[in-house]
Design an enzyme around this catalytic site. Sequence first.
Site: not given
Length: 444
Positions: A13, A15-17, A81, A172, A301, A317
């Site tokens: 991944g 993403g942010f992590g 994966v 939003e 997450d 995040a």
Amino acid sequence: MPSKSTTQVVIVGGGFGGLNAARSLARESVRITIVDRKNHHTFQPLLYQVATAGLSPGEIAAPIRSVFRGNKNVVCLLEEVQDFDLERRVVKTGEQELPYDYLIVAAGATHAYFGHDQWEPYAPGLKTIEDALEIRRRVLLAFELAERQAASGASHEPLNFVVVGAGPTGVELAGTLAEITHHVLAHEFRSIDPSRTCILLLEGGPRVLPAYPEDLSYSAEEQLRRLGVDVRTNALVTWVEPGAVRMGETRIVAPVILWAAGVAASPLGKKLGAACDRAGRVLVQPDLSIPGHPEVFVIGDLAALQDDQGKMLPGVAPVAIQEGRQVAETIRRELEGKSRENFKYWDKGSLATIGRAAGVAQFGKIHISGFIAWLAWLFIHIFFLIGFRNRILVLIQWAWSYVTYERGARLITGSTTLPGWSGGHPTQSTASSDADERVPTSSG
Ligand SMILES: Cc1cc2nc3c(=O)[nH]c(=O)nc-3n(C[C@H](O)[C@H](O)[C@H](O)COP(=O)(O)OP(=O)(O)OC[C@H]3O[C@@H](n4cnc5c(N)ncnc54)[C@H](O)[C@@H]3O)c2cc1C
């Protein structure tokens, strides 16, 4: 323990992590492989701007490979994966097995339909660039179909946009849709009757933004109403069909239905064999590893961890970013023969944007609403965007659309049909019946 230069870290991944774990570790001489099923990192907080035609995809996403162009020890693979073999220490993709000394799983979460996955084609959620483009297509197409119908002299069908779920994403989306409806309609569409358009935000619980303090929830609801959103709380959606939602006996016909109601962790979590919570998040140890496998970490997450007060860390995040950095530090320390430290989340506050000049923010005991909260949201999120060029572009776009109300990315690509609609009309199965609720009520 392998030496630093032969240590292989696989990160699932980007993403942010995952991205932050890799960035922190890339300074060390370890070998890193990032595997992601997309070639890009997506800045999810700005997805709603792509979905509502304010920004283009390239402004909120960056190729993962380009982020690490200067790090010769980082390999990026575009692969999905499928599974893990923790005993043999390999990650399984469709094509190959990737051996590791340390594994960091940061595969994130996706939207959940509470056991009704068949609703997804009728009510898309917002998680990826593809989702945002599909939502943009539906929203813009709904305006065009209504204009076409009205231009032929007939009164057009009610132009309803239903957003299900009033968490940060639902709020939003609804606020920005209201802004577009009022400004774009007024200036560019000649025949649509504004009194026959309606943005409905349906929330099953008693208040919007349920994770925020009550005063901010009520302020957000008030700001949404001022933007023209019809907010309904305690409104539990019980069924979704092509072009309509049901809340018990009440049925609302809408050309666009958007889903922002539930989150489920990546199915990869369950493949690790560790205990998971009801949302499929892996129950990690205080050092973010899984029981029995100190070499396997789960972050972002996909991980479930409580803070000092026993409260579950939120799926945001900053949690993923801090966890990514912490795991990188743990690996670095261990390779230097030092002991591990537990993860401690530094909560710098929560912000939610609602629409033009509207938002709420909580910094400890300080609660802010309105323009200042919106401005804080804007600058903090642009600051964290990947890439200097993107930050500048987004800031310019934002300033331009703030002054002109222009939304520059209003392209309809792909199909020109909407589920449950044919041309500008609901299909026979979707068409309103006498039992349906009439929205907007003014023109019933
Ligand atoms: C619309 C929206 C708005 C948001 N707004 C905010 C906000 O304003 N502020 C905030 O703090 N947070 C916000 N969030 C939440 C925030 O984006 C997440 O908490 C954060 O992205 C979690 O980071 P992560 O690394 O765990 O997962 P992600 O960032 O989701 O990254 C997961 C990565 O794993 C990859 N992946 C998944 N499965 C596989 C697989 N099988 N094989 C290979 N790769 C895989 C994905 O492609 C993805 O790149 C928002 C989220 C959404 C959806």
